[in-house]
Scaffold this motif. Structure first.
Motif: not given
Length: 511
Positions: A324-343
């Motif tokens: 989860l950690g790197w996915k939160l980092h990516q989303v907080l930096a501007g990646a699409d929020d849907s990345l968190l669904d992959s968690y």
């Protein structure tokens, strides 16, 4: 500490983590080392003092390696002792945990005996070195969210705000309840186990002792690392047995009762004293229906609870945090929020499989056959793969041995340097790692533009050719299945994120 997110909303932190056990600490550590503002709140008044989850699996040791903590963990822990089954005057001994094979590609092939309090201390010290302090005695009583942020109200009246809230607050998770997520499964109230940390005089430390009982009241005592004759003792109980009053070490099941119980059930020559922790365990087998509701996410026991058999619960939770950690980092930096669904898509199937396996192993504890008490490679968690998931489609390119979503194995580097002698040295840290094999791949990977924001990419030309010239090169190419010019992208959590075969330097898309 305040931060303004991409939506322009001012908050106290990027992420609030609720629960400062090993899972919450691991996530906090991963976020803090990325430079993200993070708050960690814990309802208890101090750190956990018990040995409870004491088996650290090889894959979790690899996670600790990524955090730079593997060496400290090995120093604080010890090898798992052999099992010793006492039946009258005879003792049957065998090794409980298997060693991972060389083909697994890990520098940590054995399960580490490390009490939970030591794991907690290790992670908390690392978190504090990065400037994050655990907010103890801080119980979350209300958690809300809207389209841009979350709010956590504490029992002392404080209101904390963040872009995301992660619940690592155990089976009774406040975050999970606030998110309205069902926790499906069962709790067997009739099956209970008393856990005790204490000194046992007269008991050898060369094995994990088991005294079986045909009436279901077996006893086990596992030696704990460190000085003194400290053990974790487990008393199986039956319906109707008195087990109340343990948490305060008083009442009908206080120290004198427990000392007598050990003498009666195990060996009358043994003396139990200096008890520092007790708990009553009831086998819970539960899995959250979802791992996410909007900006509220679940980790560890808040998402899945297991029996203690097989040393899976803490390990699965720490690996949740690492995912989860790197996915939160990516989303907080501007990646699409849907990345968190992959968690959830990647980690929930792992938890479901672990639930089934740990339940099977727990049932084996009812017997006395060594085969039922032996743990194999399945428990190492080195074979976990996200292949076929949302970030690793089944039709993506692959090598002879690796697919997208597979764990990236370790191997010695053909040309070691003072800072790196093996691949894990390159992976260590909160970044992607692009590995180039072959001359065309080397040219392609070096021409990549740096990633614009988010998790950075470190690029390495591991080998400028794909035909082995030394045994070490052959071992590396075999481990990664390289037969042609290839760039392998390794995710921050140590899994293969992409594989690209290079026939021309224009073949590799920018990372």
């Amino acid at each position: 500490m305040n931060e303004t997110g991409s939506e322009g909303v001012r908050t106290d932190a990027s992420v609030i983590v609720v629960g400062a056990g090993p899972v919450g600490l691991a996530l906090t550590l991963d976020l803090a080392r990325r430079g993200l503002p993070v708050r960690l709140v814990e309802r208890a008044g101090k750190g956990f003092a018990g040995s409870r989850a004491k088996g650290i699996q090889p894959r979790t040791l690899e996670v600790l390696d990524d955090f730079g903590l593997a060496r400290a963990a090995l120093a604080a822990g010890g090898a798992y002792p052999p099992m010793g089954l006492h039946v009258g005057p005879f003792t049957k001994s065998w090794r409980m945990h298997a060693t991972a094979p060389d083909s697994a590609g890990t520098p940590y092939p054995d399960v580490l005996l490390l009490p939970q309090y030591a794991t907690t201390d290790l992670l908390r010290d690392a978190v504090e070195r990065l400037g994050v302090r655990v907010d103890f005695d801080a119980r979350a009583v209300e958690i809300t969210q809207d389209a841009t942020s979350c709010a956590v109200r504490l029992d002392d009246g404080r209101l904390l705000t963040a872009r995301y809230v992660v619940g690592a607050d155990g089976g009774s998770s406040t975050v999970r309840k606030a998110a309205g997520i069902a926790f499906e499964g069962t709790t067997d109230e009739a099956d209970r186990m008393i856990l005790v940390d204490g000194t046992v005089d007269g008991l050898s430390r060369d094995r994990w002792h088991i005294w079986p009982s045909v009436r279901g009241r077996s006893v086990a005592a596992c030696p704990l690392p460190g000085e003194g004759n400290r053990f974790q003792i487990m008393f199986r109980t039956r319906p109707g047995d008195t087990v109340d009053g343990l948490d305060g070490l008083d009442g009908p099941t206080g120290p004198e009762f427990l000392a007598g119980l050990l003498r009666r059930r195990a060996d009358r020559s043994l003396t139990l004293r200096d008890i520092t922790w007790t708990s009553v365990f009831r086998p819970n087998v539960r899995l959250a229906e979802r791992y996410r509701n909007g900006r509220l996410l679940l980790c560890g026991d808040a998402a899945h609870v297991h029996t203690p058999a097989g040393a899976q619960g803490l390990n699965t939770g720490v690996q949740d945090a690492h995912n989860l950690g790197w996915k939160l980092h990516q989303v907080l930096a501007g990646a699409d929020d849907s990345l968190l669904d992959s968690y959830e898509a990647e980690r929930r199937p792992v938890a479901a499989q672990v639930l089934g396996r740990s339940t099977e192993l727990y049932e084996g504890l009812r017997g006395t056959r060594p085969g039922k008490l032996t743990r194999g490679q399945d428990e190492h968690q080195l074979g976990i793969s996200y292949f076929g998931g949302p970030l690793a489609p089944a039709d993506a390119p692959r090598t002879a041995t690796l697919r997208r979503g597979d764990r990236a194995p370790d191997a010695l580097l053909p040309r070691p340097t003072g800072e790196a002698t093996r691949l894990f040295d390159l992976y260590r840290g909160p970044h992607f790692t692009a590995l180039a094999f072959g001359a065309r791949a080397a040219a392609a990977v070096e021409s990549h533009a740096p990633r614009a924001g988010g998790v950075p990419v470190h690029r390495h030309v591991v080998l400028p050719h794909t035909a082995p010239r030394t045994p070490r090169e052959a071992a590396l190419l075999t481990a990664y299945g390289i037969t042609e010019d290839t760039v392998v992208l390794v995710r921050p959590d140590g899994y293969v994120g992409d594989i690209d075969h290079v026939t021309d330097t224009a073949d590799i898309p920018a990372a």
